[in-house]
Design a protein around this motif. Structure first.
Motif, PDB file in Angstrom:
ATOM      1  N   GLY A   1      -6.106   6.082  -8.358  1.00  0.00           N
ATOM      2  CA  GLY A   1      -5.370   4.832  -8.802  1.00  0.00           C
ATOM      3  C   GLY A   1      -4.842   4.073  -7.442  1.00  0.00           C
ATOM      4  N   GLY A   2      -5.320   2.774  -7.057  1.00  0.00           N
ATOM      5  CA  GLY A   2      -4.766   2.100  -5.993  1.00  0.00           C
ATOM      6  C   GLY A   2      -5.110   2.964  -4.646  1.00  0.00           C
ATOM      7  N   ASP A   3      -4.365   3.147  -3.649  1.00  0.00           N
ATOM      8  CA  ASP A   3      -5.021   3.697  -2.495  1.00  0.00           C
ATOM      9  C   ASP A   3      -3.987   5.104  -2.353  1.00  0.00           C
ATOM     10  OD1 ASP A   3      -2.361   2.513  -1.866  1.00  0.00           O
ATOM     11  OD2 ASP A   3      -2.868   1.370  -0.375  1.00  0.00           O
TER      12      ASP A   3
ATOM     13  N   ALA B   1       4.394   4.265  -9.363  1.00  0.00           N
ATOM     14  CA  ALA B   1       4.003   5.003  -8.331  1.00  0.00           C
ATOM     15  C   ALA B   1       4.713   4.830  -7.214  1.00  0.00           C
ATOM     16  CB  ALA B   1       2.540   4.762  -8.216  1.00  0.00           C
ATOM     17  N   PHE B   2       5.089   3.350  -6.983  1.00  0.00           N
ATOM     18  CA  PHE B   2       5.826   3.127  -5.898  1.00  0.00           C
ATOM     19  C   PHE B   2       7.215   3.475  -5.953  1.00  0.00           C
ATOM     20  CE2 PHE B   2       1.782   0.700  -5.990  1.00  0.00           C
ATOM     21  CZ  PHE B   2       1.459   0.989  -4.551  1.00  0.00           C
TER      22      PHE B   2
ATOM     23  N   GLY C   1      -2.007   6.125  -5.044  1.00  0.00           N
ATOM     24  CA  GLY C   1      -0.848   5.814  -5.688  1.00  0.00           C
ATOM     25  C   GLY C   1      -0.585   6.878  -6.925  1.00  0.00           C
ATOM     26  N   THR C   2      -1.886   6.762  -7.593  1.00  0.00           N
ATOM     27  CA  THR C   2      -1.997   7.557  -8.743  1.00  0.00           C
ATOM     28  C   THR C   2      -3.231   8.516  -8.728  1.00  0.00           C
ATOM     29  OG1 THR C   2      -0.774   5.848 -10.271  1.00  0.00           O
ATOM     30  CG2 THR C   2      -2.100   7.588 -11.432  1.00  0.00           C
TER      31      THR C   2
ATOM     32  N   MET D   1      -2.953  -6.055  -6.033  1.00  0.00           N
ATOM     33  CA  MET D   1      -1.609  -5.760  -6.400  1.00  0.00           C
ATOM     34  C   MET D   1      -1.476  -4.310  -6.593  1.00  0.00           C
ATOM     35  SD  MET D   1      -0.795  -8.682  -9.139  1.00  0.00           S
ATOM     36  CE  MET D   1      -2.143  -7.707 -10.412  1.00  0.00           C
ATOM     37  N   PHE D   2      -2.552  -3.475  -6.733  1.00  0.00           N
ATOM     38  CA  PHE D   2      -2.249  -2.195  -6.803  1.00  0.00           C
ATOM     39  C   PHE D   2      -2.147  -1.231  -5.681  1.00  0.00           C
ATOM     40  CE2 PHE D   2      -4.332  -4.030 -10.680  1.00  0.00           C
ATOM     41  CZ  PHE D   2      -3.289  -3.663 -11.300  1.00  0.00           C
ATOM     42  N   SER D   3      -2.183  -1.942  -4.407  1.00  0.00           N
ATOM     43  CA  SER D   3      -1.702  -1.573  -3.273  1.00  0.00           C
ATOM     44  C   SER D   3      -0.155  -1.802  -3.336  1.00  0.00           C
ATOM     45  CB  SER D   3      -2.444  -2.098  -1.910  1.00  0.00           C
ATOM     46  OG  SER D   3      -1.898  -3.197  -1.789  1.00  0.00           O
TER      47      SER D   3
ATOM     48  N   GLY E   1       3.687  -9.726  -7.897  1.00  0.00           N
ATOM     49  CA  GLY E   1       2.428  -9.086  -7.238  1.00  0.00           C
ATOM     50  C   GLY E   1       2.194  -7.703  -7.267  1.00  0.00           C
TER      51      GLY E   1
ATOM     52  N   GLY F   1       1.281  -3.972  -9.185  1.00  0.00           N
ATOM     53  CA  GLY F   1       0.755  -3.405 -10.424  1.00  0.00           C
ATOM     54  C   GLY F   1       1.235  -2.092 -10.296  1.00  0.00           C
ATOM     55  N   MET F   2       0.768  -1.105 -11.206  1.00  0.00           N
ATOM     56  CA  MET F   2       1.123   0.309 -11.324  1.00  0.00           C
ATOM     57  C   MET F   2       2.547   0.545 -10.277  1.00  0.00           C
ATOM     58  SD  MET F   2      -1.700   3.141  -9.305  1.00  0.00           S
ATOM     59  CE  MET F   2      -1.213   2.637  -7.703  1.00  0.00           C
TER      60      MET F   2
ATOM     61  N   ALA G   1      -3.827   1.577 -12.424  1.00  0.00           N
ATOM     62  CA  ALA G   1      -4.748   1.320 -11.459  1.00  0.00           C
ATOM     63  C   ALA G   1      -6.254   1.447 -12.084  1.00  0.00           C
ATOM     64  CB  ALA G   1      -4.710   0.917 -10.136  1.00  0.00           C
TER      65      ALA G   1
END
Lengths: 392, 392
Positions: free
Chosen positions: A377-379, B65-66, A381-382, A129-131, B59, B61-62, A84
Motif C-alpha cells: 500500500g502506498g510506497d 501508516a504515517f 506504508g502498508t 495522497m497515499f504517499s 490530501g 490517505g492511509m 491504499a
C-alpha cells in the motif's frame, strides 16, 4: 486460535471505466463468492471491504455500510479498509484474525474500486495522497516517480547497467501479459515482447508504459470461515496458514533499506513464521507488480531470490510456471489490472483457485499446494503478506 | 476471550481550524494516553485510527501508516477506520476484540480529524458523502436536513406539537453547554438558555443553530490492554465489558423504524448482552448528539426512556447528573465538539475519566461505576455501542 479457510471466491472482470456503482460491482463478486460457498447473504456475520477511492470516484464514504444493505447482509458490522493498494488484504487479514479467534464464524472480505472511472490523470494525482502528504506529494512525487527512483536506486545499489535493468523489467511485463492472455477476467489482454516494452511511451525514466499497471474498475470477494464451517460447506477449503502486516512512513523512513522495503520483509517473515514455511516452500505467488521494478523488489524482499538477482531469475524463467516459484500467473496488476482497494482480494482469489487447480490450463501451476500473496500500500506504508495451504 | 481494559486515555482540546497536521494532532493525544499508561510508543503492537476526512482536509490517505511512523510506533500494523462519525468507535471495538482474542496485548486506538479546517460549508458538503450517494445526496440531503426530517417524523409519530419538541431539543442543548463550560477540552464553551436556542439562526426547520454540533479539529487516543497487562500497568483500569456494532443502508432501509434507528438498537443490545447489564445499570452515557433531536432518538434507542418521552426526561433533569442516567457530561458533540473521525474515541476518553472519578467536580457523575458510549456514523449507516466497567 482456530484454523480458518477461504471457502468461496468471486471476482468481477477487471476493466476500464464502466458504469456499475461500487455496491453493484462488489455485489457481483460477493454473489459469486457466496454461490461458491453455498451460502446466502444472511449467513454472513460481518463484511470487510477494502476501498480507497470511493469518496472521489463516487462521492461515497463508509461504503461497506451501504454495500451490506445492498447485498442483503442486513445490519452486519461493516468495516471499510483504507491501506491504499493493500486495503483488501488488510480486510482479509482482519477477517482471518477475527474468525480464528472465534468472534465470527463466517465473514465476507474483499474490496472494490472504480479507479479507472476517475480517469488516469486524476487517478494518478488523487492516488498520490497515499504517499506522504507532507514531504513526498508537495515535492511533486506521484507513484510512477516513486518507482522510477527506486529503479535507479536498485540499478546503482547492485551495479546493474540501467539498460540491462530495463530489459529485465521488460521481461517481467512480457511474462505477466503472457499469463493475462489466458485470464478471462484480466483488464489488459495482449501479447508484448521485450522490444515492445522498451519502445513504449516513457512514463518516468527508466519506466516505460508497459512497465506500468493500469488503474482499473473491479471487485473481488472471499468467504472466510472457521474450520468446522469450512469442512461442512466446502469440498476444497483453502486454509489461511499465516498472515503478517507492517507499516512504515514515507520512503525516507525506510532508511538504509532502499531499494528494499522494510515493512514487506517484516510482514512476510510474520506470515512465513505463522505458517511454518519458508520462501522455498511457496509454489505460487501473487505479488504487487504495480510497476515491473516493484516485482523485482518484491520477489527479493519475499526471499525468493538474492538481492539484485531477481531480474536474472525472470530472464531465466525461474519466476514463471515450471521455475523456482510461479509468480503472478493471473497476469498480475499489470495485465489483470489494478482496482486499488480490490487488488489484495483479487490476489487471494487467484491463489485460492490455483490451489484448487481451477484456473485455465495455460496458466495453472501444476499441483500447487502452498501459495503466497504480497500486497503493497502506498510506497511501502502498508504491507500485508498471507500464506495459503491446500486443505484437502 | 480475555478481559480487556482501557489503561490510558488522551485527548487534545477540540477546536476550530488550527494548523497542526493529522499526525501532530494524533501524536498529542497518543502521548497523553501513553504517559497515562506508563508506556512508550515501542510498547504498542498495533495502531487503529478513525479518520474519515483526511483525504480532503490534508490530501492524506492511509493516515495511520504515517502516524505510526511519526509517533515512533515503528512498523506496527496500522489500520484506518472510516465509518464516518463512528470511525474511532470501530477502531476501539476492533482493538477490544483483537486484544480479547489474544492477537495483541497492547493496542493504541483512537481517531483524528481536521473537520473544522475544511471550513463549515465545504465540510457539510463533503461530509454528505457519508449518507447514500445514490439516493440521498443527489436529492440535496445534507445531515442537518436528515435530522430535520427525523425531528418532523418524531413529532408526527409521537403526536408532539413541534413547538413543544423545539423546547425539549433546546433543553438538550442547554444541558450540554452547561457541562461543556467546565470541560477545558471543549470546543464551544458558553452558557445558553432555552430562549437563546430558540431564537438562534434556523439551520433546517425545526433545527436552530444551537441545536447543531460544530465541525471540530481534534484527536483522542486510548491504550487498550489485556487484563494481565492492565493489572500491572494501571492502578485504575476501566474494562470494556461489552461492544456491539451494526450497519444499515440509507435511511429508507430503516423502514418502519423511523424515527428510531434499527442499527443502534441492535448494536446496543449486543453490547448490553455481552456486558450482562441493562439500560437501568448505566450511570453515565456519552451519546451521539450531533443535533439535539439525535440525543432524544439515541436515549430512547438505547433504552433509557420510552419512545417519544426523552424530551420530557431532559426537561425534568432525568438525563442529567443526579437523574436517571447522566448523559453527555463532557458537553457532548454540541459543546465539546465533533472532530468526525475522533468523536468515538473522545466519548470513550470521557467515560474512562468519569469511571475513574477524574473529571472536573462540576461535571463528575458521583461514584459512576458503569458507562456507555453510543456512536452514530452517517445517518445510521454504522452504529457502535460499548459498555465500560470500573475495574478496581
Amino acid at each position: 486460535m482456530r484454523k480458518v479457510a477461504v471457502i468461496g471466491a468471486g471476482q468481477t472482470r477487471f476493466s476500464g471505466a464502466q458504469e456499475k456503482s461500487l455496491s453493484e460491482l462488489f455485489a457481483e463478486a460477493a454473489f459469486d463468492a457466496l454461490a461458491d460457498a453455498n451460502l446466502q447473504p444472511r449467513d454472513v456475520q460481518a463484511l470487510f471491504v477494502g476501498n480507497a477511492l470511493g469518496d472521489f470516484s463516487e462521492g461515497q464514504g463508509m461504503t461497506p455500510a451501504f454495500i451490506a444493505d445492498y447485498i442483503g447482509a442486513w445490519n452486519v458490522p461493516a468495516n471499510r479498509y483504507d491501506g491504499a493498494c493493500a486495503s483488501a488484504s488488510m480486510a482479509v487479514r482482519d477477517a482471518f484474525l477475527l474468525v480464528a479467534s472465534g468472534v465470527y464464524d463466517i465473514v465476507i472480505a474483499g474490496g472494490v474500486e472504480r479507479a479507472a472511472s476517475l480517469g488516469t490523470p486524476l487517478a494518478t494525482r488523487t492516488f498520490a495522497m497515499f504517499s506522504d502528504s507532507r514531504y513526498e506529494f508537495p515535492a511533486g512525487m506521484t507513484f510512477p516517480g516513486v518507482f522510477a527512483l527506486l529503479a535507479h536506486r536498485y540499478a546503482a545499489r547492485y551495479g546493474l547497467p540501467i539498460e540491462k535493468l530495463k530489459e529485465q523489467m521488460a521481461q517481467v511485463s512480457v511474462q505477466s501479459y503472457k499469463h493475462g492472455m489466458f485470464n478471462p477476467k484480466a483488464h489488459l489482454r495482449k501479447s508484448v515482447t521485450i522490444p515492445d516494452v522498451l519502445k513504449s511511451f516513457t512514463v518516468a525514466t527508466p519506466i516505460q508504459l508497459h512497465d506500468c499497471c493500469p488503474f482499473s474498475d473491479g471487485a473481488a470477494a472471499l468467504i472466510i470461515a472457521s474450520e468446522d464451517k469450512a469442512r461442512v460447506l466446502s469440498p476444497k477449503p483453502v486454509f489461511i496458514a499465516g498472515a503478517g502486516q507492517a507499516s512504515s512512513g514515507p520512503l525516507a523512513s525506510q532508511g538504509e533499506y532502499l531499494p528494499r522495503l522494510k515493512a514487506r520483509e517484516m510482514a512476510s517473515k510474520q506470515a512465513y513464521a505463522m505458517a511454518g514455511v519458508t520462501p522455498g516452500d511457496i509454489d505460487v505467488c501473487e505479488l504487487h507488480d504495480c510497476f515491473s521494478i516493484a516485482s523485482l523488489i518484491a520477489a527479493e524482499g519475499l526471499g525468493f531470490f538474492d538481492y539484485g538477482k531477481a531480474g536474472e531469475a525472470w530472464m531465466k524463467g525461474e519466476a514463471d510456471i515450471g521455475g523456482k516459484v510461479a509468480i503472478n500467473p493471473s497476469g498480475g496488476l499489470k495485465s489483470k489490472g489494478h482496482p486499488i482497494g480490490a487488488t489484495g482480494a483479487a490476489q487471494v482469489y487467484e491463489i485460492v483457485r490455483q490451489l484448487r487447480g481451477e484456473v485455465e490450463s495455460e496458466r495453472q501451476v501444476p499441483d500447487a499446494k502452498i501459495g503466497l500473496t504480497d500486497t503493497l500500500g502506498g510506497d511501502g506504508g502498508t504491507m500485508v503478506s498471507m500464506v495459503f495451504k491446500r486443505g484437502w
